[in-house]
Design an enzyme around this catalytic site. Structure first.
Site, PDB file in Angstrom:
ATOM      1  N   HIS A  78       0.810  -1.223   0.000  1.00 28.85           N
ATOM      2  CA  HIS A  78       0.000   0.000   0.000  1.00 28.85           C
ATOM      3  C   HIS A  78       0.846   1.278   0.000  1.00 28.85           C
ATOM      4  CE1 HIS A  78      -3.995  -1.856   0.825  1.00 28.85           C
ATOM      5  NE2 HIS A  78      -3.216  -2.835   1.267  1.00 28.85           N
ATOM      6  N   HIS A 412      -7.879  -8.748   8.463  1.00 32.00           N
ATOM      7  CA  HIS A 412      -8.814  -8.354   7.407  1.00 32.00           C
ATOM      8  C   HIS A 412     -10.201  -8.866   7.784  1.00 32.00           C
ATOM      9  CE1 HIS A 412      -5.710  -7.157   4.425  1.00 32.00           C
ATOM     10  NE2 HIS A 412      -4.998  -8.132   4.968  1.00 32.00           N
TER      11      HIS A 412
END
Length: 764
Positions: A78, A412
């Site tokens: 990211h 997640h």
């Protein structure tokens, strides 16, 4: 120029597309365009690829058009290509991330830059092959700006607010607003409260579009307690038989979570584990540096960690049973041990070296605890191959006889958590990112099925799962709303107040129509509705998409950039006192006083050089007050001159009041430099608490109540705050929050208690 660069979305359409991270996990990079504004979300690399191949498709878009780049968290997929974007492309926008993310970012990427190489040819100078250099990293770091959680910032008409995302320390989801359209970008997020992080927040404002991760698709996680028990039991079994356990982890994030679990288990099972005979190691080039960040940001973690830190006055991230290894030269590989090593994908580095060393032995175990990206060694290892290639020489294969298992602690959301969060957000447009094609496709089908009852209605939910570089255009009808400001608001408030008063006295006319057969009555209620017509100037700010209705008298105050006529005012008054006395009073009132002319040296300051050439009259004094108001005194005549505006008018009024009252002011009659003769005693504990409570009264107004029994000095002093359904009880005697059903409010109260103790109490 490519197709992506040439096409510009229609002004009524919001456009989304990905340069990476759509229908794949890795190199997350998404573009949003609306109303001429462009922003980028994340700038990562693909962990399964190397060099330029690991980058998002930056060549497909003109990066010079980007106004703003937001980084959700520090993980390489990211954030690792951010220095490349900032230093090696024509990107000129601003970059934002949270404070912990920036603190970790430089160390993490310093280590990454050593292994990012474009070419694999032997003999090449690797310093020329890196995606970016240490200098690029340092220069880009200085340009990165930070944002606090729950704070809203604006860049070129784009408003954005950061919220807690869970996942890792510093991870943020961003709610972005452009021209009234709100988009929520979740980044990687977790709705599970783990051992050190809170779960992701639900923003208070609704969103029109949600860009959400789909990492696990429709899969559901096993309960956390079960996973922790399996982890510790499996490791215990292997080391009891003399085996070694390798846990490949990311340097930051899940590594700290697993270390908290293992450190607690080792502490509770010392005798069974041989009282230190089975060591745990954390092998990472960044081990100690990374842990110092976690030790610094304890207050940004969940209540459990903060409570441990407060109660024991020791940092929970200073582990008793875990040692750090910077490299394998320090490691004496004798007997059973547990090794947490980065990187988590086993592509290279310490974890890969240990894997190749331990995988030939059957008694050893490789335990994968994070998400494994397609194309990485971690994913390949889960297939239990008979051999693996050497990272240093792929032509050499190493037999794989060790056990391989997977217990996921990846932070997640699973399907249940993801669906629940999406429903809470209530967005009518859902864009799926950060997931492999098959899980993402299954999630899309499940979401469409879940919202099928809304199909062909105004609230129909649309779900998109585009591939990289494929547009998603969403139409938003442009509704123009003008915001009233200034005097118009005051007039409307006054009108509404009057209407509320009249409403209580208003009689409702009832017309009764009797039916002779049934003798029933019909009642018709007649209501009169009053309206207020306001007038003003409609001002359009195209840059920030603001439309404002402003009274003519307020125009200059609210829109100083507009061309207006400047008026200079001048007033003269006769004085019967010396200019020295006037100057003293002015200095007492205003701190910003510049001396232009001082013929009698009453100010004891040097004359402004600009006025030395001007003809100066005897006894003349000229000063400038607060940067605009000029006072000239000569021959007992004071002339006041200023440019007309709200601030200068107020300053001029104050100066004129001084000039008119200077002769009779008590300070003018007698100026004393002696200190007072009475004694200033130290205030007692009750007085100090009263002063501290004033801080809460200023912050919370009538919602704050202080309970104080002045007759009984031994009784504890408490206070309450009632904000709707949110309540808090504060013990001022102990300076603690006893009860609070809102973590954000609790954190705010604790901060105010500290401020009150440090600032208010010492002044008492």
């Amino acid at each position: 120029m490519t197709q992506l660069e040439n096409e510009v979305p229609d002004k009524d359409h919001l456009r989304f597309f990905s340069l990476g991270g759509s229908n794949e996990v890795g190199r997350s990079c998404h573009i949003l365009q609306y109303k001429g504004k462009t922003l980028m979300l994340d700038a990562g690399i693909h962990p399964a690829h190397q060099g330029l191949a690991s980058l998002p498709y930056y060549d497909e878009f003109d990066l010079s058009t980007i106004d703003l780049l937001l980084i959700s968290h520090f993980h390489l997929d990211h954030a690792a290509s951010l220095p490349y974007v900032m230093q090696r492309t024509n990107f000129r926008g601003r970059v934002f991330m949270t404070h912990p993310t920036k603190a970790i970012y430089r160390w993490l990427l310093n280590d990454f830059v050593k292994v990012t190489s474009i070419g694999d040819s032997p003999g090449q100078d690797s310093s020329n092959d890196n995606l970016y250099s240490d200098e690029d990293l340092a220069e880009s770091f200085d340009r990165i700006e930070t944002i606090d959680y729950h704070s809203t910032m604006e860049v070129n008409g784009i408003k954005f607010t950061a919220f807690h995302a869970g996942h890792v320390l510093g991870a943020a989801m961003f709610q972005i607003e452009i021209a009234g359209v709100r988009v929520l970008f979740t980044g990687d997020y977790s709705r599970e409260v783990d051992r050190h992080l809170n779960s992701a927040e639900v923003p208070p404002q609704s969103s029109d579009v949600i860009i959400v991760e789909s990492t696990f698709g429709t899969a559901t996680h096993e309960p956390r307690q079960n996973r922790e028990r399996k982890l510790t039991q499996l490791i215990h079994t292997v080391v009891s038989k003399g085996g070694r356990v390798l846990l490949p982890v990311f340097a930051l994030g899940r590594a700290q979570e697993i270390m908290l679990i293992l450190d607690e288990y080792w502490q509770n099972h010392k005798e069974e584990l041989g009282n230190g005979q089975v060591p745990i190691f954390y092998a990472s080039n960044l081990a100690k540096k990374c842990m110092s960040v976690f030790q610094t940001y304890v207050n940004m973690m969940n209540d459990d960690i903060r409570k441990k830190f407060k109660d024991s006055q020791t940092n929970p991230f200073i582990f008793k049973n875990i040692s750090y290894l910077k490299n394998l030269d320090e490691f004496e590989d004798f007997g059973p041990s547990v090794m947490l090593a980065s990187p988590g994908m086993l592509q290279n580095g310490l974890s890969r070296d240990i894997l190749e060393k331990w995988c030939p032995e059957e008694k050893n175990l490789v335990l994968v605890t994070g998400y494994s990206v397609e194309g990485t060694m971690a994913k390949y290892l889960l297939l239990e191959p008979e051999a693996i290639p050497s990272v240093h020489n792929p032509e050499i294969t190493i037999p794989r006889r060790c056990q391989v298992d997977e217990i996921t602690f990846a932070a997640h959301v699973d399907f249940r958590e993801n669906l629940e969060f999406i429903e809470l957000i209530g967005a009518s447009n859902i864009i799926l990112v950060h997931g492999e094609s098959n899980p993402m496709g299954r999630l899309k089908s499940a979401l469409l099925s879940n919202f099928s009852s809304l199909k062909d209605t105004e609230n129909e939910v649309h779900v998109f799962n585009p591939r990289n570089c494929v547009f998603v255009d969403i139409e938003f009808k442009d509704v123009k709303v003008a915001r009233a400001v200034g005097k118009i608001i005051e007039d409307l408030d006054e009108f509404i107040t009057e209407e509320d008063a009249l409403k209580n006295e208003k009689r409702i006319t009832e017309i009764h129509e009797e039916d002779p057969e049934t003798e029933e009555s019909k009642t018709e209620i007649v209501k009169e509705e009053n309206e207020k017509i306001v007038s003003g100037i409609l001002v359009s700010d195209e840059k920030n998409f603001d439309l404002s209705l402003v009274s003519l008298s307020d125009l200059r105050e609210h829109y100083q950039q507009l061309s207006t006529t400047v008026l200079t005012e001048r007033q003269t008054v006769h004085l019967d006192c010396k200019s020295e006395l006037v100057y003293w009073h002015i200095c007492q009132m205003f701190g910003d006083v510049d001396v232009y002319i001082d013929e009698e040296n009453v100010s004891l300051k040097n004359i402004n050089p600009e006025f030395k050439t001007r003809k100066i009259k005897k006894g003349e004094l000229e000063i400038k007050i607060m940067g605009d108001v000029i006072l000239n005194i000569v021959d007992n005549v004071a002339t006041l001159q200023w440019t007309q505006n709200v601030i200068s008018d107020s300053v001029a009024d104050s100066v004129m009041a001084i000039l008119l009252s200077v002769e009779s002011a008590p300070a003018s009659i007698k100026m004393s430099s002696k200190s007072c003769g009475h004694h200033h005693g130290h205030d007692d504990h009750t007085t100090k608490i009263k002063n501290i409570s004033r801080v809460f009264k200023e912050q919370f107004g009538d919602t704050f109540t202080l309970f104080l029994n002045e007759e009984d000095s031994k009784e504890e002093i408490k206070g309450t705050i009632n904000l709707g359904k949110t309540t808090a009880c504060i013990n001022f005697s102990k300076m603690v929050v006893e009860e609070c059903n809102s973590n954000p409010l609790k954190g705010r109260i604790e901060s105010l208690l500290k401020i009150g103790s440090d600032l208010v109490a010492p002044l008492c």
